[in-house]
Design an enzyme around this catalytic site. Structure first.
Site, PDB file in Angstrom:
ATOM      1  CG  ASN A   9    -121.516 -22.213 142.507  1.00  0.00           C
ATOM      2  OD1 ASN A   9    -120.580 -21.589 142.999  1.00  0.00           O
ATOM      3  ND2 ASN A   9    -121.484 -23.515 142.331  1.00  0.00           N
ATOM      4  NE  ARG A  96    -119.723 -23.631 146.387  1.00  0.00           N
ATOM      5  CZ  ARG A  96    -118.679 -23.954 145.623  1.00  0.00           C
ATOM      6  NH1 ARG A  96    -118.662 -23.586 144.358  1.00  0.00           N
ATOM      7  NH2 ARG A  96    -117.654 -24.601 146.132  1.00  0.00           N
ATOM      8  CG  ASP A 152    -118.736 -25.081 149.446  1.00  0.00           C
ATOM      9  OD1 ASP A 152    -119.588 -25.952 149.250  1.00  0.00           O
ATOM     10  OD2 ASP A 152    -118.179 -24.457 148.539  1.00  0.00           O
ATOM     11  CG  HIS A 212    -115.531 -31.697 144.742  1.00  0.00           C
ATOM     12  ND1 HIS A 212    -116.872 -31.479 144.506  1.00  0.00           N
ATOM     13  CD2 HIS A 212    -114.880 -30.733 144.050  1.00  0.00           C
ATOM     14  CE1 HIS A 212    -117.017 -30.437 143.709  1.00  0.00           C
ATOM     15  NE2 HIS A 212    -115.812 -29.965 143.427  1.00  0.00           N
ATOM     16  CB  ILE A 213    -110.962 -34.881 141.698  1.00  0.00           C
ATOM     17  CG1 ILE A 213    -110.806 -35.837 142.883  1.00  0.00           C
ATOM     18  CG2 ILE A 213    -109.595 -34.567 141.100  1.00  0.00           C
ATOM     19  CD1 ILE A 213    -110.211 -37.177 142.509  1.00  0.00           C
ATOM     20  N   GLY A 214    -111.545 -31.450 141.039  1.00  0.00           N
ATOM     21  CA  GLY A 214    -111.627 -30.516 139.930  1.00  0.00           C
ATOM     22  C   GLY A 214    -110.415 -29.616 139.977  1.00  0.00           C
ATOM     23  CB  SER A 215    -109.805 -26.190 138.754  1.00  0.00           C
ATOM     24  OG  SER A 215    -109.930 -26.455 137.373  1.00  0.00           O
ATOM     25  N   GLY A 216    -110.142 -27.190 141.792  1.00  0.00           N
ATOM     26  CA  GLY A 216    -109.972 -27.216 143.235  1.00  0.00           C
ATOM     27  C   GLY A 216    -110.376 -28.602 143.693  1.00  0.00           C
ATOM     28  CD  GLU A 401    -119.115 -27.595 143.688  1.00  0.00           C
ATOM     29  OE1 GLU A 401    -118.556 -27.192 144.730  1.00  0.00           O
ATOM     30  OE2 GLU A 401    -118.593 -27.539 142.561  1.00  0.00           O
TER      31      GLU A 401
END
Length: 403
Positions: A9, A96, A152, A212-216, A401
């Protein structure tokens, strides 16, 4: 010696690899990640069973390929990792890749499929480039190991035509692949399987709103086990703001921001073409532009250090709420669960509490004690719903992921 599978990844600033046994179902042997490639010094995290290790890396690792080579060398030279002692122990390498265009399933890498993915790079130069550079490296340096790419975007192949189509000239749109694709699909697929099992429901009868909450960050509406809509679009820029992404804005804003929007950014190279507009909206926006930090843990606090930090938090909450409301209606109110995932979704009790409080009109309620505690290390799905809540279950899922 039994063969193994390597999952890769690659992002622009980190590379994670996981070794699995070549059996059904696969068993995790070890995983390792190098982070901070673009913000040196890089750091290594390594886990094999109960053995965990962290260290700062002294070597200069300036590209994802450098990090990938370092990880392989480190793992192959570990005397405790006898199951994967060399390249000869690998049966497959699973990569990925964020943007798969019209590929609806995973594909084996050969000259034709690789060239097709290279042609897609202009749709996601900041995302596909790093992954494909490692794919290229594997083709050259590990030619006997079969590489397979997982996308994705593939999970969102079920999005209806009216949702995935942009209202522009369709001849031009189809010639250039201009439509909504959606991303974070490997994560959403894992979450769907995990939550359906947790709820004891067949996947094909499971309806969810997943964050899906992260930096992106993105959100997905899942109806009867299929992606119905998602916040990201042609590229991962659309939808929610992120650490350095603007999220959806008025399309003309960037042309008022700079008169050089269409020119190549100084960050471009001969292999990776990035416009000034892409650089600004992907790398110079989001909560970093508002607060100076990309660490949401510094923003999601009870007493924020500045009004800019509070504004960044409020903006993020507002944008997420808009999608929750929209997707609740699109699913006709038939929602089994609202799911938090990703680094921020899994860790920020304040964000979860604030969002659910503002969604009380949908029947959502959380147990404060369960929410504050969050999921345990070995807890893939945790129910943080309040018993008296009449609406959908509120869940936290620790996503995966890896392809």
């Amino acid at each position: 010696m039994p063969k193994s599978i390597l999952a890769v990844n690659a992002g622009s600033s980190s590379v994670k690899i996981t070794f699995y046994t070549f059996e059904n179902p696969p068993r995790t042997i070890a995983d390792a990640v190098v982070s901070g490639i673009t913000a040196p010094p890089p750091k290594l995290k390594y886990r094999q069973g109960d053995k965990k290790h962290k260290e700062e890396i002294k070597e200069k690792l300036s590209t994802p390929q450098d990090a990938f080579k370092y990880l392989l060398q480190r793992c192959f030279s570990d005397p405790d990792l006898s199951e994967v002692a060399s390249v000869d122990d690998l049966e497959y390498i699973c990569h990925r890749v964020v943007h798969g265009g019209d590929y609806r399933e995973a594909v084996e890498i050969n000259d034709e499929t690789f060239d097709h993915l290279k042609a897609l790079e202009d749709l996601a130069p900041l995302h596909n480039f790093s992954a494909l550079e490692i794919v290229r490296l594997c083709k050259v340096e590990l030619p006997k190991v079969t590489s397979i790419t997982f996308f994705d975007s593939a999970f969102h192949k079920t999005i209806p035509e009216a949702i995935r189509t942009y209202p522009i000239n369709q001849k031009i749109a189809k010639a250039n692949g201009l439509r909504k694709y959606g991303f974070h699909g490997i994560s959403y697929s894992f979450i769907l399987r995990s939550v359906a099992q947790f709820l004891d429901k067949p996947i094909e009868k499971t309806n969810l709103i997943v964050m899906h909450i992260g930096s992106g960050a993105s959100i997905c509406a899942i109806k009867n086990g299929e992606s119905m809509d998602t916040s990201m679009g042609l590229t991962p820029l659309a939808g929610l703001p992120g650490a350095t992404r603007s999220g959806s804005i008025d399309p003309s804003l960037v042309f008022h921001y700079t008169n050089e929007a269409g020119k190549l950014s100084p960050a471009s190279t001969t292999e990776m073409h990035i416009s000034t507009a892409e650089e600004i909206l992907n790398k110079q926006s989001g909560w970093k532009a508002l607060t100076g930090t990309t660490d949401f843990a510094e923003i999601a606090v009870e007493n924020p250090p500045s009004k800019e930090h509070q504004l960044a938090f409020d903006i993020f909450i507002d944008r997420i709420l808009g999608y929750i409301g929209s997707y609740y209606v699109k699913l006709n109110g038939e929602v089994d669960g609202v799911v938090f995932s990703g680094g921020i979704g899994e860790k920020s009790a304040l964000l979860r509490r604030t969002l659910i409080h503002k969604c009380q009109c949908l029947g959502l309620a959380i147990d404060d004690a369960a929410n504050d505690k969050g999921p345990g290390d070995e807890e893939t799905v945790k129910d943080i719903s309040k018993g008296s809540g009449k609406g959908p279950r509120v869940l936290v899922c620790q996503t995966n992921e890896q392809p």
